[in-house]
Write an enzyme that holds these catalytic residues in place. Structure first.
Site, PDB file in Angstrom:
ATOM      1  N   CYS A 169       4.581 -26.173 -28.475  1.00  0.00           N
ATOM      2  CA  CYS A 169       5.384 -25.170 -29.176  1.00  0.00           C
ATOM      3  C   CYS A 169       6.671 -25.708 -29.758  1.00  0.00           C
ATOM      4  O   CYS A 169       7.406 -24.964 -30.410  1.00  0.00           O
ATOM      5  CB  CYS A 169       5.646 -23.989 -28.242  1.00  0.00           C
ATOM      6  N   HIS A 309      15.081 -19.571 -29.166  1.00  0.00           N
ATOM      7  CA  HIS A 309      13.634 -19.671 -28.953  1.00  0.00           C
ATOM      8  C   HIS A 309      13.073 -18.260 -28.715  1.00  0.00           C
ATOM      9  O   HIS A 309      12.041 -17.902 -29.258  1.00  0.00           O
ATOM     10  CB  HIS A 309      13.357 -20.595 -27.773  1.00  0.00           C
ATOM     11  N   GLU A 320      17.531 -20.198 -21.813  1.00  0.00           N
ATOM     12  CA  GLU A 320      18.256 -20.625 -23.008  1.00  0.00           C
ATOM     13  C   GLU A 320      19.664 -20.055 -23.059  1.00  0.00           C
ATOM     14  O   GLU A 320      20.569 -20.703 -23.582  1.00  0.00           O
ATOM     15  CB  GLU A 320      17.474 -20.396 -24.300  1.00  0.00           C
ATOM     16  N   LYS A 341      11.411 -14.215 -33.647  1.00  0.00           N
ATOM     17  CA  LYS A 341      10.094 -13.998 -33.034  1.00  0.00           C
ATOM     18  C   LYS A 341       9.891 -12.527 -32.697  1.00  0.00           C
ATOM     19  O   LYS A 341       8.768 -12.058 -32.589  1.00  0.00           O
ATOM     20  CB  LYS A 341       9.926 -14.848 -31.768  1.00  0.00           C
ATOM     21  N   HIS A 346       5.154 -15.398 -32.016  1.00  0.00           N
ATOM     22  CA  HIS A 346       5.282 -16.813 -31.668  1.00  0.00           C
ATOM     23  C   HIS A 346       4.049 -17.557 -32.171  1.00  0.00           C
ATOM     24  O   HIS A 346       2.982 -17.481 -31.575  1.00  0.00           O
ATOM     25  CB  HIS A 346       5.411 -16.935 -30.143  1.00  0.00           C
ATOM     26  N   PHE A 405       5.389 -25.751 -23.797  1.00  0.00           N
ATOM     27  CA  PHE A 405       4.612 -26.221 -22.653  1.00  0.00           C
ATOM     28  C   PHE A 405       4.646 -27.751 -22.648  1.00  0.00           C
ATOM     29  O   PHE A 405       4.596 -28.385 -23.702  1.00  0.00           O
ATOM     30  CB  PHE A 405       3.164 -25.740 -22.758  1.00  0.00           C
TER      31      PHE A 405
END
Lengths: 422, 402, 85
Positions: A169, A309, A320, A341, A346, A405
């Site tokens: 990602c 993010h 974050e 997002k 996403h 990930f």
């Protein structure tokens, strides 16, 4: 003299209608493109929501053979490439192909076509020794995801360094970071870069179901992705592509190109902790932000906006938020932070590039896109997350970040041309 | 900044571990044979380079086994060998000063086939929680960074065979930005029915049933490629830092690297392979005369062999440099192939011997190559490794003794 | 339906998530937390999803979220088994 990196062309195919303009209109409106999955029957799945592109490949200008040959991720990338090239105003006939490079990000490559073809050759999973007589001729292109980068290179006419970056990602950020290095070190003068992913297929939905990472607001799909909100319960899977034309800045100025923004710093780090988990302290994301700021030779106080993010998980929101405080200090409390997002979901390896495009457009228009669906702020989170409504503000330097990930943490700094560094 | 390789970990069809692979390779022992891991009798291709005797429990912690595909298990094992070889204990480094950049091309494909089968035959609730990362292309970089506690710069390059050298090029860039150590290389292992069938339509695979006749690059009898599994993980460090910590050996430096891309097929424009080779030498400040051996991409497909031979003779002259293809003993290892070649090239420099290309009994005269078909002692200082990726990707990388 | 025992759990955990070298699963583990046994949330998800299928038992997400020790999980599974039988 340092070679600086300028964004001179943008092409976006994001959830909702295709094209950069439609994308920008959507993300400053606070409306969303998250809906109930329509590409297949979602009823057996835990999460039944996705952000899908309103994309007809023929209408988008692809030929019948391209439609047959190209996985959907390649279709999105090729269409975005054509828009970005046209937007840049480059005259291909006047460019040297060997000075043009491509670096494309994708997390899951041609997964849709691979799954569709698997279902055929395995007869819906009935045979382990799958039947090769049903294999279609373009299957090897799907097997090797770098075919996506090859298609973009052919579209752009690039014959310099070409490759794909597949860092899950963070692919969409890392690919553009790689592209910047190619320009700075002199390996290329123009890099066509970005990210693409088209993962809305049963296997991807099922694997995120299995780890309970995706939203179950199935009864309210348009408000399913709720970063920084108390009622969040996961991300909404999406598809999309963004392609940027990067040029050595001096050269871009000489030819009178429109420069949306400069990419001034980038860094990727890893938490070395867990394939899917994040530690709350945000140490490695903060380290990536520190390194990106150092490369940009900017102090934390220079940052006017942070594109988060913002995946709509409690774990990410804390991670974050702490990373921003760690890297920006008190300035974090004064800096608007938002997640697009919330509106377009996403899209894995594409979203990083889509968010870079959003940051460049934010600088160009002096507008900060909001965080949609943020109606019940999480009391544990104490930054300014720009709820619901876009804000007008001159932006000289913006930060965009991503987590993926594998433990990957990436950060990039964009600046307004002429604003911060000559 | 000179980027040097200080540790090697190789997993190849003719051996597990660097010295075992090197011994087998010098002896010309091939790892290509009949496919044993699944019933290939119904397929037109029945040979592959399988790694024999990899007992996962001996190399990978029990907790990681259920969540990893074979290619990740091999990468974990090889990374441990490489760090041991380099005399590196990661705990003695700052975690943010160690990075991981690996190449990959097909992900955890066998793991993926099992999960696809569960999904399509049984239903979504049967899909493993590990599927979300076990099959994706970034998994090796992620798992290696976690296993060894490396939080520095990360990266994953994909360009099929060519991507293996892109990873090394990217690792070198990270060192130039101040990182002290990068674990790099590539590993692929997709020898499952779905992995084979997904590649059959390329028309590049040899259907020859005889293991000694199936993969014959540059031979008049060349009939295509054989697939293999494996790769190499390498430890790369700045030379000064490696010396300062007393690294047991500096195998050689990454002297130059270049990547190019071929024009769209049918465009009539020429291949860019020679430009990648020339670019790698230019960036290393080397002349062709200074190159002592070329580790060829060695496709095994006649028209691709011809293109590579023309690129080599165009740069070095007819029979102007020894050329070898130890991958005749492994098959094509995808992203793992070129890192194995780099490792073998460094061992060749160390021991002064060029490993052979096996089974090539009738090299095509028209290619005008000095093809090394038996281990050949030689004074070696510089080697050029060439890799091409499916779809038109070209990379070349020069290693040099220091 | 017979009761779900710790032996069932150990068998499934070993298969789904392996075992930590420093941990003896055959020791007295009933009151240990899963993280003390070296199992993270992924391992627990993989294990409980297998148990659900193999023993045809529904394990609600919110109740799984409350699980701390091995004893807690065994109790939850057996309670749900008795409800569904």
């Amino acid at each position: 003299m340092d070679r600086l990196v300028a964004i001179t062309g943008i092409g976006v195919v994001a959830p909702g209608d295709p094209g950069t303009k439609a994308f920008w209109d959507l993300v400053v409106s606070g409306r969303t493109a998250t809906r109930t999955i329509s590409g297949f029957d979602p009823s057996p799945y835990r999460s039944r929501v996705a952000a899908q592109c309103v994309f007809d490949p023929l209408q988008a200008g692809l030929g019948l053979q391209e439609v047959r040959r190209l996985d959907r991720a390649a279709q999105l990338a090729v269409v975005a490439t054509r828009e970005a090239m046209a937007d840049s105003g480059l005259e291909l006939a006047q460019e040297r192909p060997e000075r043009m490079a491509v670096c494309l990000g994708s997390a899951v490559g041609c997964t849709m076509s691979l799954e569709a073809e698997y279902a055929v050759v395995s007869d819906s999973g009935r045979r382990w020794e799958v039947d090769h007589t049903y294999a279609m001729p373009h299957l090897p292109d799907y097997f090797v995801p770098s075919s996506l980068a090859a298609e973009v290179a052919w579209t752009a006419g690039a014959e310099g360094p070409v490759n794909m970056v597949s860092a899950g990602c963070t692919s969409g950020l890392d690919a553009v970071g790689y592209a910047c290095d190619l320009i700075r070190e002199g390996s290329a003068d123009i890099v066509v870069t970005g990210g693409t992913d088209a993962p809305i297929s049963p296997i991807t939905v099922a694997c995120f179901d299995a780890i309970k990472a995706t939203s179950t607001h199935n009864d309210d799909p348009e408000h399913a992705m709720r970063p920084f909100d108390r009622t969040r319960n996961g991300f909404v899977l999406a598809e999309g592509a963004a392609v940027l034309v990067l040029e050595e800045a001096e050269r871009a100025r000489r030819r009178g190109a429109r420069i949306y923004a400069l990419i001034s710093g980038f860094a990727a780090r890893s938490n070395a902790y867990h394939m899917t988990g994040l530690r709350a302290d945000g140490r490695e994301m903060a380290a990536a932000i520190d390194a990106a700021l150092a490369e940009a030779r900017l102090a934390p106080e220079a940052i006017d906006y942070v594109n988060a993010h913002g995946t709509g998980t409690r774990q990410n929101d804390r991670h974050e938020t702490n990373a921003f405080k760690r890297a920006l200090g008190d300035h974090a409390y004064r800096t608007p932070v938002s997640s697009i997002k919330s509106m377009i979901g996403h899209s894995l390896g594409a979203i990083g590039s889509i968010e870079i495009a959003a940051c460049a457009l934010a600088i160009e228009h002096g507008t900060i896109p909001p965080t949609a669906n943020l109606t019940e702020p999480d009391p544990e989170l104490d930054l300014d997350y720009v709820p619901l409504t876009a804000r007008e503000r001159d932006l000289d330097a913006v930060l965009t970040v991503g987590s993926g990930f594998g433990g990957f943490q990436s950060a990039m700094v964009l600046t307004r041309p002429g604003a911060v560094r000559a | 900044m000179s980027a040097v390789i200080t540790g090697l970990g190789i997993a190849a069809p003719n051996g597990l571990g660097t010295e075992e692979v090197w011994r087998s390779t010098l002896a010309g022992t091939s790892g290509i044979g009949p496919i044993t891991r699944f019933d290939a009798s119904g397929y037109p291709v029945r040979l592959a380079g399988e790694i024999p005797g990899f007992e996962v429990s001996e190399h990978v912690p029990s907790r990681l086994v259920p969540q990893t595909d074979r290619m990740t298990q091999l990468a974990l094992a090889a990374s441990g060998w490489a760090l041991e070889d380099a005399g590196v204990d990661p705990q003695r480094f700052d975690d943010l000063e160690m990075g991981v950049v690996t190449a990959n091309s097909s992900g955890g494909f066998e793991f993926g086939q099992r999960e696809l089968e569960k999904l399509w035959a049984q239903g979504p609730e049967y899909v493993s929680a590990y599927q979300s990362f076990a099959w994706f292309y970034a998994v090796n970089t992620g798992q290696l960074s976690i296993r060894h506690g490396m939080s520095g710069p990360t990266g994953v390059t994909v360009a099929e065979q060519a991507g293996g050298l892109d990873a090394l090029g990217q690792a070198r860039r990270q060192l130039s930005k101040g990182v002290r150590l990068v674990l790099t290389g590539g590993m692929d292992a997709s020898l499952c029915p779905w992995g084979l069938v997904a590649q059959l339509p390329s028309g590049l695979l040899s259907e020859q049933p005889d293991p000694e006749r199936a993969f014959l690059p540059f031979d008049t009898g060349a009939s295509g490629q054989v697939l293999g599994e494996g790769g190499a993980i390498l430890v790369m460090e700045p030379a000064a830092s490696a010396r300062e910590r007393g690294a047991p050996q500096l195998y050689g430096e990454i002297a130059g690297y270049c990547a190019t891309f071929d024009p769209r097929p049918g465009s009539g424009r020429p291949s860019r392979l020679a430009a990648a080779m020339r670019g790698a030498l230019d960036s290393a400040g080397l002349t062709p005369e200074e190159v002592d051996v070329v580790f060829a991409d060695a496709s095994g497909v006649p028209e691709l062999d011809r293109a590579e031979a023309e690129a080599i003779t165009g740069l070095f002259g007819p029979r102007g440099v020894p050329v070898t293809a130890p991958k005749t003993m492994f098959g094509r290892l995808s992203s793992g192939g070129a890192p194995v070649d780099v490792a073998l090239a460094l061992l060749a420099l160390r021991d002064g011997v060029i490993p052979p290309s096996v089974n090539v009994t009738a090299p095509a005269e028209e290619y005008r190559l000095d093809l090394v078909t038996e281990a050949r002692p030689a004074r070696l200082r510089t080697a050029l490794v060439v890799a091409r990726g499916y779809g038109g990707f070209n990379t070349a990388l020069a290693v040099r003794q220091i | 339906m017979s009761a779900f025992t710790i032996e069932d759990l150990k068998r499934i955990m070993r298969d789904c998530a392996g075992e930590e070298e420093s941990v003896d699963l055959d020791g007295d583990i009933l009151d240990l937390r899963f993280e003390e046994l070296g199992y993270d949330s992924l391992a627990l998800i993989e294990t409980t999803s297998r148990i659900s299928r193999e023993f045809a038992v529904q394990l609600p997400e919110d109740e799984l979220g409350e699980i701390g020790t091995v004893r807690d999980l065994l109790a939850l599974i057996n309670q749900r088994l008795s409800v569904s039988s």
